[in-house]
Motif scaffolding. Structure first.
Motif, PDB file in Angstrom:
ATOM      1  N   ALA A 124       0.859  -1.187   0.000  1.00  0.00           N
ATOM      2  CA  ALA A 124       0.000   0.000   0.000  1.00  0.00           C
ATOM      3  C   ALA A 124       0.890   1.230   0.000  1.00  0.00           C
ATOM      4  N   ASP A 125       0.674   2.113  -0.966  1.00  0.00           N
ATOM      5  CA  ASP A 125       1.366   3.407  -0.997  1.00  0.00           C
ATOM      6  C   ASP A 125       0.653   4.292   0.021  1.00  0.00           C
ATOM      7  N   MET A 126       1.284   4.473   1.169  1.00  0.00           N
ATOM      8  CA  MET A 126       0.618   5.133   2.283  1.00  0.00           C
ATOM      9  C   MET A 126       0.257   6.575   1.933  1.00  0.00           C
ATOM     10  N   GLN A 127       1.114   7.274   1.248  1.00  0.00           N
ATOM     11  CA  GLN A 127       0.832   8.661   0.879  1.00  0.00           C
ATOM     12  C   GLN A 127      -0.351   8.736  -0.080  1.00  0.00           C
ATOM     13  N   ALA A 128      -0.421   7.786  -1.045  1.00  0.00           N
ATOM     14  CA  ALA A 128      -1.529   7.785  -2.000  1.00  0.00           C
ATOM     15  C   ALA A 128      -2.848   7.474  -1.297  1.00  0.00           C
ATOM     16  N   VAL A 129      -2.779   6.601  -0.284  1.00  0.00           N
ATOM     17  CA  VAL A 129      -3.983   6.301   0.492  1.00  0.00           C
ATOM     18  C   VAL A 129      -4.456   7.550   1.226  1.00  0.00           C
ATOM     19  N   MET A 130      -3.530   8.292   1.758  1.00  0.00           N
ATOM     20  CA  MET A 130      -3.877   9.410   2.630  1.00  0.00           C
ATOM     21  C   MET A 130      -4.256  10.678   1.880  1.00  0.00           C
ATOM     22  N   ASP A 131      -3.832  10.828   0.625  1.00  0.00           N
ATOM     23  CA  ASP A 131      -4.120  12.107  -0.028  1.00  0.00           C
ATOM     24  C   ASP A 131      -5.586  12.255  -0.408  1.00  0.00           C
ATOM     25  N   GLY A 132      -6.322  11.139  -0.426  1.00  0.00           N
ATOM     26  CA  GLY A 132      -7.752  11.200  -0.672  1.00  0.00           C
ATOM     27  C   GLY A 132      -8.140  11.442  -2.111  1.00  0.00           C
ATOM     28  N   THR A 134      -6.301   9.914  -4.810  1.00  0.00           N
ATOM     29  CA  THR A 134      -5.869   8.765  -5.611  1.00  0.00           C
ATOM     30  C   THR A 134      -6.873   7.630  -5.500  1.00  0.00           C
ATOM     31  N   ASP A 135      -7.242   7.065  -6.628  1.00  0.00           N
ATOM     32  CA  ASP A 135      -8.113   5.891  -6.614  1.00  0.00           C
ATOM     33  C   ASP A 135      -7.448   4.794  -5.792  1.00  0.00           C
ATOM     34  N   ARG A 136      -8.231   4.133  -4.960  1.00  0.00           N
ATOM     35  CA  ARG A 136      -7.649   3.161  -4.038  1.00  0.00           C
ATOM     36  C   ARG A 136      -6.890   2.049  -4.781  1.00  0.00           C
ATOM     37  N   GLU A 137      -7.379   1.619  -5.918  1.00  0.00           N
ATOM     38  CA  GLU A 137      -6.655   0.581  -6.670  1.00  0.00           C
ATOM     39  C   GLU A 137      -5.280   1.078  -7.102  1.00  0.00           C
ATOM     40  N   ASP A 138      -5.180   2.368  -7.413  1.00  0.00           N
ATOM     41  CA  ASP A 138      -3.882   2.924  -7.813  1.00  0.00           C
ATOM     42  C   ASP A 138      -2.946   3.067  -6.621  1.00  0.00           C
ATOM     43  N   ALA A 139      -3.502   3.045  -5.414  1.00  0.00           N
ATOM     44  CA  ALA A 139      -2.679   3.162  -4.209  1.00  0.00           C
ATOM     45  C   ALA A 139      -2.114   1.813  -3.768  1.00  0.00           C
ATOM     46  N   ILE A 140      -2.525   0.742  -4.416  1.00  0.00           N
ATOM     47  CA  ILE A 140      -2.006  -0.583  -4.082  1.00  0.00           C
ATOM     48  C   ILE A 140      -1.112  -1.046  -5.216  1.00  0.00           C
ATOM     49  N   ARG A 141       0.097  -1.418  -4.878  1.00  0.00           N
ATOM     50  CA  ARG A 141       1.098  -1.768  -5.900  1.00  0.00           C
ATOM     51  C   ARG A 141       1.501  -3.241  -5.784  1.00  0.00           C
ATOM     52  N   PHE A 142       1.830  -3.799  -6.922  1.00  0.00           N
ATOM     53  CA  PHE A 142       2.349  -5.167  -6.977  1.00  0.00           C
ATOM     54  C   PHE A 142       3.796  -5.074  -7.418  1.00  0.00           C
ATOM     55  N   LEU A 143       4.728  -5.439  -6.526  1.00  0.00           N
ATOM     56  CA  LEU A 143       6.159  -5.326  -6.795  1.00  0.00           C
ATOM     57  C   LEU A 143       6.776  -6.697  -7.046  1.00  0.00           C
ATOM     58  N   PRO A 144       7.851  -6.753  -7.829  1.00  0.00           N
ATOM     59  CA  PRO A 144       8.517  -8.039  -8.100  1.00  0.00           C
ATOM     60  C   PRO A 144       8.969  -8.709  -6.814  1.00  0.00           C
ATOM     61  N   ARG A 145       9.230 -10.015  -6.908  1.00  0.00           N
ATOM     62  CA  ARG A 145       9.560 -10.770  -5.701  1.00  0.00           C
ATOM     63  C   ARG A 145      10.825 -10.256  -5.027  1.00  0.00           C
ATOM     64  N   ASP A 146      11.771  -9.641  -5.779  1.00  0.00           N
ATOM     65  CA  ASP A 146      12.971  -9.077  -5.145  1.00  0.00           C
ATOM     66  C   ASP A 146      12.750  -7.632  -4.703  1.00  0.00           C
ATOM     67  N   ARG A 147      11.543  -7.103  -4.937  1.00  0.00           N
ATOM     68  CA  ARG A 147      11.132  -5.759  -4.533  1.00  0.00           C
ATOM     69  C   ARG A 147      11.943  -4.661  -5.226  1.00  0.00           C
ATOM     70  N   ILE A 148      12.489  -5.012  -6.377  1.00  0.00           N
ATOM     71  CA  ILE A 148      13.281  -4.052  -7.153  1.00  0.00           C
ATOM     72  C   ILE A 148      12.612  -3.860  -8.503  1.00  0.00           C
ATOM     73  N   VAL A 149      12.272  -2.623  -8.830  1.00  0.00           N
ATOM     74  CA  VAL A 149      11.616  -2.302 -10.094  1.00  0.00           C
ATOM     75  C   VAL A 149      12.671  -1.840 -11.088  1.00  0.00           C
ATOM     76  N   LYS A 150      12.662  -2.447 -12.286  1.00  0.00           N
ATOM     77  CA  LYS A 150      13.633  -2.108 -13.326  1.00  0.00           C
ATOM     78  C   LYS A 150      12.912  -1.663 -14.584  1.00  0.00           C
ATOM     79  N   ASN A 151      13.597  -0.877 -15.403  1.00  0.00           N
ATOM     80  CA  ASN A 151      13.026  -0.482 -16.686  1.00  0.00           C
ATOM     81  C   ASN A 151      13.328  -1.543 -17.736  1.00  0.00           C
ATOM     82  N   PHE A 152      12.929  -1.264 -18.966  1.00  0.00           N
ATOM     83  CA  PHE A 152      13.079  -2.284 -20.019  1.00  0.00           C
ATOM     84  C   PHE A 152      14.539  -2.575 -20.340  1.00  0.00           C
ATOM     85  N   ARG A 153      15.456  -1.671 -19.936  1.00  0.00           N
ATOM     86  CA  ARG A 153      16.885  -1.922 -20.148  1.00  0.00           C
ATOM     87  C   ARG A 153      17.531  -2.664 -18.980  1.00  0.00           C
ATOM     88  N   GLY A 154      16.714  -2.984 -17.957  1.00  0.00           N
ATOM     89  CA  GLY A 154      17.243  -3.691 -16.804  1.00  0.00           C
ATOM     90  C   GLY A 154      17.854  -2.790 -15.759  1.00  0.00           C
TER      91      GLY A 154
END
Length: 601
Positions: A124-132, A134-154
């Motif tokens: 849960a993106d706590m700031q997005a939840v609290m700003d009132g 942001t759509d609640r679905e947009d405030a919930i994120r699904f992150l990779p299992r290593d919790r590291i987000v990379k771009n298409f170049r890695g």
């Protein structure tokens, strides 16, 4: 089911998930696997986080007479041998999604929208939840299992691989949503108990976490004495996945409780028995079709046992294979009759070959295989004599040309088995199917595609009558049937009929069609019959008289073709086809509409 057969109440979400975890709540074996993609899970989590309803859960109390093999909800690892108190009939996807995302301390293995396998964690993106805003679905994120987000170049663009990085980014891992104490302690320490951050947390707890902690799920609980048929019906009525539960799946789960793998038996003992090319007519027989034939034998045996026991006629169990009958099939009955039915289907394939029905494209009714296999299984050697085969063929063609197997057929099946077996053995008169069958002469004019069983039936009758290929003079035996690509083609070509102003409905009817090889049809092309007859004789390196003989084997008068006389051809061919249908059904068919059929040709 009576009103007392079920109860409705609300249960805390945390209690339901605890039951999933320890195995008190499990799945019946017939439930399909968990397939929700992560955006669906995000939407579910967003709804719960706002206290919105997400639908009911339906359970069945275990321990009744109807036993099902069970398995834990995916991700749960209850102690070995634990027996469930309830089985989840509806709500599997929601319970599994919630269990894996907020209860299980492991990455959620799911799918993306392209159905590609992915795994990761929900935050849960706590700031997005609290700003009132942001759509609640947009405030919930699904992150990779290593919790590291990379771009298409890695390249790393976001890194939340440690608790400290989560605290800094104000990203709350939803695996702690029901027990946040450990994470909150680290959060407070990380921010050195900063007053603003503590107040921020309290507001987040109030707006987001408390909804999970207090969330109540409506649960409909079916009693342990609920009948198997009712379980099946209820499951289909409430199944939010939109995929019907088959009888085969339900019986698979039931038989598995006695350590019998119905699915494996179907694959290795049943389907494998007719895997040879000579049984290709059976390739579309389904597991439910097979169960219906087995059930016909089982219910017939129950009725015979009751008769021998002196049960009055009005109380005799009925022969049948409706869903209710199949669901009452016992394992010992299945084991007893399944081998007989396997042999019945193999004999059915041989019988159909004798009627020149070779493959599923031209099988009039796949459903008629169900009573046919049952009849041959019960009649055994009694069905092999010439007289018995004639009776069986007459019953079969009456079903085809009477077009009696296209709608609801289970009642007809239940009549066919005792009627036809009794007829074959000389104990009964004509079966009800034979008596009911009628073929109107005008039906020939409306048979235009092989979507019709009667259309396919006439095709088979022509092959059986000895139809020869017009060019080669070869009979349409089985080998030539497959090798030469025989199909139904126009006699007076479609192009010629259109140019000559012939009625399209009549020219496209079965009366103007016949089985020919693809090569012969190419020679015919769009030419007038008088022209292509000459080409056929030239291609065959034979005389016109020889070609005319081949044509007569199709119940066609070549002299009408040589004169391009469509009217005379049509009337004569229609009468000849009616005679063949009449002979096959063993019923007189008066063509009192010959003049009307040819009118305006």
């Amino acid at each position: 089911m009576t009103d007392e057969a079920f109860s409705i109440d609300k249960r805390p979400l945390r209690d339901l998930l605890r039951q999933v975890e320890d195995g008190r709540a499990q799945l019946p074996e017939f439930q399909r696997g968990w397939v929700w993609p992560h955006p669906n899970i995000t939407a579910l989590l967003a709804s719960v986080s706002q206290g919105f309803p997400v639908g009911t859960v339906m359970t069945l109390q275990s321990g009744g007479d109807v036993r099902f093999k069970h398995r834990p909800i995916e991700g749960a690892t209850p102690p070995p041998g634990v027996e469930p108190e309830t089985l989840v009939l509806d709500g599997q996807q929601r319970l599994t999604s919630l269990f894996q995302s907020i209860k299980l301390d492991e990455p959620v293995v799911t799918q993306d929208l392209r159905k590609q396998r992915v795994s990761g964690w929900f935050y849960a993106d706590m700031q997005a939840v609290m700003d009132g805003q942001t759509d609640r679905e947009d405030a919930i994120r699904f992150l990779p299992r290593d919790r590291i987000v990379k771009n298409f170049r890695g390249e790393v663009i976001e890194d939340y691989s440690t608790p400290e990085k989560e605290y800094e980014a104000l990203l709350f891992p939803l695996k702690y949503v029901l027990n946040p104490r450990e994470w909150v302690s680290g959060y407070q320490t990380h921010w050195d108990f900063d007053r603003d951050k503590l107040l921020f947390w309290q507001d987040f707890d109030d707006r987001f976490l408390r909804h999970f902690d207090r969330y109540q799920v409506p649960v409909i609980s079916l009693g342990r004495n609920t009948a198997r048929q009712a379980v099946c019906q209820v499951f289909e009525n409430v199944n939010t996945g939109g995929v019907s539960l088959t009888v085969f799946e339900l019986l698979t789960a039931t038989f598995a409780a006695d350590e019998f793998d119905l699915r494996q038996h179907w694959e290795t003992q049943v389907k494998a028995a007719w895997d040879a090319p000579k049984y290709r007519i059976l390739k579309d027989v389904s597991n439910t079709d097979f169960l219906q034939s087995v059930t016909l034998l089982a219910t017939a045996a129950r009725r015979e046992d009751a008769v021998r026991s002196g049960v009055p006629e009005e109380r005799l169990p009925r022969v049948g294979c409706k869903r209710k009958d199949m669901l009452e099939l016992a394992l010992d009955e299945y084991k007893r009759f399944a081998p007989l039915v396997v042999e019945g289907f193999k004999r059915a394939a041989k019988f159909l070959h004798q009627l020149y029905v070779f493959d599923t494209r031209f099988l009039p009714y796949g459903t008629q295989l169900i009573p046919l296999a049952a009849i041959l299984a019960v009649a055994g050697d009694d069905a092999q004599s010439a007289g018995a085969q004639d009776k069986l063929a007459r019953w079969y063609w009456c079903g085809v040309f009477g077009e009696l197997y296209g709608g609801s057929t289970e009642t007809r099946f239940s009549h066919d088995l005792p009627d036809v077996v009794g007829w074959i053995r000389g104990a009964l008169g004509e079966p009800r199917t034979v008596e009911a069958a009628q073929f109107a002469p005008g039906r020939l004019l409306t048979l235009r595609t092989r979507n019709s069983a009667a259309y396919k039936g006439i095709y088979a009758l022509l092959l059986k009558a000895g139809a020869l290929d017009w060019r080669t003079g070869q009979k349409a035996e089985i080998t030539q049937y497959f090798d030469e690509s025989i199909d139904i083609h126009h006699i007076f070509p479609k192009v010629w009929c259109h140019g000559a102003g012939k009625d399209a409905g009549l020219s496209n009817s079965i009366v103007n069609k016949t089985p020919l090889t693809a090569r012969t049809n190419r020679i015919i092309g769009g030419n007038a019959p008088s022209e292509y007859l000459v080409k056929l004789a030239r291609s065959a390196e034979t005389t016109s008289e020889q070609v005319h003989g081949h044509i007569r084997s199709h119940l066609v008068a070549p002299e009408h073709m040589a004169a391009d006389d469509f009217s005379a051809f049509f009337a004569a061919r229609k009468a000849a086809l009616l005679a063949e249908v009449s002979a096959a059904m063993g019923k007189a068919i008066a063509d009192d509409a010959v003049e009307e059929a040819a009118e305006g040709l």
